[in-house]
Design a protein around this motif. Structure first.
Motif, PDB file in Angstrom:
ATOM      1  N   LEU A   4       0.825  -1.203   0.000  1.00 59.91           N
ATOM      2  CA  LEU A   4       0.000   0.000   0.000  1.00 59.91           C
ATOM      3  C   LEU A   4       0.865   1.261   0.000  1.00 59.91           C
ATOM      4  N   ALA A   5       1.919   1.262   0.807  1.00 58.90           N
ATOM      5  CA  ALA A   5       2.813   2.427   0.849  1.00 58.90           C
ATOM      6  C   ALA A   5       3.430   2.682  -0.518  1.00 58.90           C
ATOM      7  N   ASP A   6       3.772   1.610  -1.234  1.00 61.88           N
ATOM      8  CA  ASP A   6       4.315   1.747  -2.585  1.00 61.88           C
ATOM      9  C   ASP A   6       3.251   2.304  -3.529  1.00 61.88           C
ATOM     10  N   ALA A   7       2.021   1.806  -3.393  1.00 62.31           N
ATOM     11  CA  ALA A   7       0.927   2.291  -4.247  1.00 62.31           C
ATOM     12  C   ALA A   7       0.671   3.776  -4.040  1.00 62.31           C
ATOM     13  N   ILE A  65      -2.463 -11.511  -1.247  1.00 61.74           N
ATOM     14  CA  ILE A  65      -2.333 -10.218  -0.574  1.00 61.74           C
ATOM     15  C   ILE A  65      -2.368  -9.076  -1.584  1.00 61.74           C
ATOM     16  N   ALA A  66      -1.744  -9.287  -2.746  1.00 58.82           N
ATOM     17  CA  ALA A  66      -1.760  -8.256  -3.788  1.00 58.82           C
ATOM     18  C   ALA A  66      -3.191  -7.964  -4.240  1.00 58.82           C
ATOM     19  N   GLU A  67      -4.011  -9.010  -4.350  1.00 63.44           N
ATOM     20  CA  GLU A  67      -5.414  -8.821  -4.728  1.00 63.44           C
ATOM     21  C   GLU A  67      -6.174  -8.089  -3.619  1.00 63.44           C
ATOM     22  N   ASP A  68      -5.886  -8.432  -2.364  1.00 65.71           N
ATOM     23  CA  ASP A  68      -6.518  -7.737  -1.233  1.00 65.71           C
ATOM     24  C   ASP A  68      -6.170  -6.250  -1.246  1.00 65.71           C
ATOM     25  N   VAL A  69      -4.940  -5.951  -1.600  1.00 67.95           N
ATOM     26  CA  VAL A  69      -4.493  -4.558  -1.663  1.00 67.95           C
ATOM     27  C   VAL A  69      -5.221  -3.807  -2.779  1.00 67.95           C
ATOM     28  N   ARG A  70      -5.398  -4.443  -3.918  1.00 69.74           N
ATOM     29  CA  ARG A  70      -6.136  -3.808  -5.025  1.00 69.74           C
ATOM     30  C   ARG A  70      -7.576  -3.497  -4.607  1.00 69.74           C
ATOM     31  N   ILE A  71      -8.177  -4.434  -3.903  1.00 71.98           N
ATOM     32  CA  ILE A  71      -9.547  -4.210  -3.408  1.00 71.98           C
ATOM     33  C   ILE A  71      -9.579  -3.063  -2.410  1.00 71.98           C
ATOM     34  N   TRP A  72      -8.582  -3.030  -1.503  1.00 69.71           N
ATOM     35  CA  TRP A  72      -8.479  -1.978  -0.488  1.00 69.71           C
ATOM     36  C   TRP A  72      -8.404  -0.605  -1.160  1.00 69.71           C
TER      37      TRP A  72
END
Length: 230
Positions: A190-193, A218-225
Motif C-alpha cells: 500500500l505504501a508503494d501504491a 495479498i496483492a489482490e486484497d491490496v487492489r480491493i483496499w
C-alpha cells in the motif's frame, strides 16, 4: 404550526447572521486571486471576528508563509490558536509543527505532541502520523510502540504512505504489534501504491519470505483496499 414557524424563523435568523462572515471570507479569497493581499487580510479579519474558521486559519497561513504580507510567526501562531479553539484540526496540526520544528517558537516536543494529539483525535492523518512518530521515538512523550502503531494505523487507513510504511516495519519487527510478515507485506504494498520512495524495496524483500500463493492473494486484497478507498 406555531412551533414549526418558530423553528423556521430561528434557522433563518442563524443563516442570515452567518452570511456577513461568509461574504467577508469570500471577498478575501477573491482579493487574494487579484493580488490584493492587504484587502484580503482586512476581510479575513472581519470574518474571523465573527468566528469564521477558514478565515481565521487563512490569516495564520498568510502570516506564517508571508503570503502577500510580511512573515510574522507571532501573528501566525495567534491566528492558528484561534482557529484551533474553533475546532480546526489543520490549525492544531500546524501548531504542533511549529513547536516540533521551532518555527517562531522554541522547539518543544511535549507541546508539539499535545497539539498533534488534539488534531489526531479530530481525525487528521498527518497529525496521526507525527503522533505515532513521536511515540515511537519517545520524543516529548514516553516511548510507546503499541500506541504508536495505533496512530500509524489510523493514518494508514486514510491512505497516508509514511504511516503505511512505518506500520509495515513494525509488523516485521513485532514492535507494538504481533509479528506478522503477511500484514507487513500488505502495508508495504500500500505504501508503494501511494508513492513512498522506499516501499518497493521493502515489499520486494518481504515477498521473498512469503509463498507465491500468499503474495498473489495479498496483492489482490491490496487492489480491493485501494478501490474501496478511492
Amino acid at each position: 404550526m406555531k412551533t414549526f414557524r418558530s423553528i423556521f424563523y430561528t434557522i433563518l435568523v442563524l443563516i442570515i447572521s452567518a452570511l456577513p462572515a461568509h461574504a467577508n471570507y469570500s471577498n478575501g479569497v477573491i482579493a487574494m486571486l487579484y493580488g490584493q493581499s492587504e484587502y484580503a487580510v482586512s476581510e479575513f479579519k472581519k470574518a474571523a471576528a465573527e468566528g469564521h474558521v477558514e478565515a481565521t486559519y487563512s490569516l495564520g497561513y498568510m502570516y506564517e508563509n508571508a503570503v502577500g504580507i510580511v512573515k510574522n510567526y507571532d501573528e501566525a501562531l495567534m491566528w492558528y490558536k484561534k482557529a484551533a479553539a474553533l475546532g480546526d484540526v489543520k490549525s492544531q496540526y500546524i501548531i504542533g509543527n511549529m513547536y516540533n520544528r521551532g518555527r517562531g517558537v522554541k522547539i518543544d516536543y511535549s507541546e508539539a505532541v499535545k497539539w498533534y494529539r488534539r488534531a489526531s483525535e479530530g481525525g487528521y492523518a498527518w497529525a496521526q502520523y507525527f503522533l505515532g512518530l513521536k511515540l515511537e521515538r519517545g520524543e516529548g512523550v514516553q516511548k510507546n510502540d503499541r500506541e504508536a502503531a495505533v496512530w500509524y494505523e489510523r493514518a494508514a487507513d486514510q491512505e497516508h504512505a509514511r504511516a503505511q510504511y512505518n506500520l509495515a516495519k513494525m509488523y516485521i519487527d513485532g514492535r507494538g504489534v504481533t509479528h506478522n510478515i503477511e500484514t507487513a507485506y500488505q502495508w508495504a504494498l500500500l505504501a508503494d501504491a501511494y508513492a513512498h520512495s522506499e516501499a518497493r524495496q521493502l515489499h520486494e524483500k518481504i515477498a521473498m519470505q512469503i509463498s507465491q500463493e500468499n503474495v498473489k492473494m495479498i496483492a489482490e486484497d491490496v487492489r480491493i483496499w485501494i478501490r474501496k478507498h478511492r
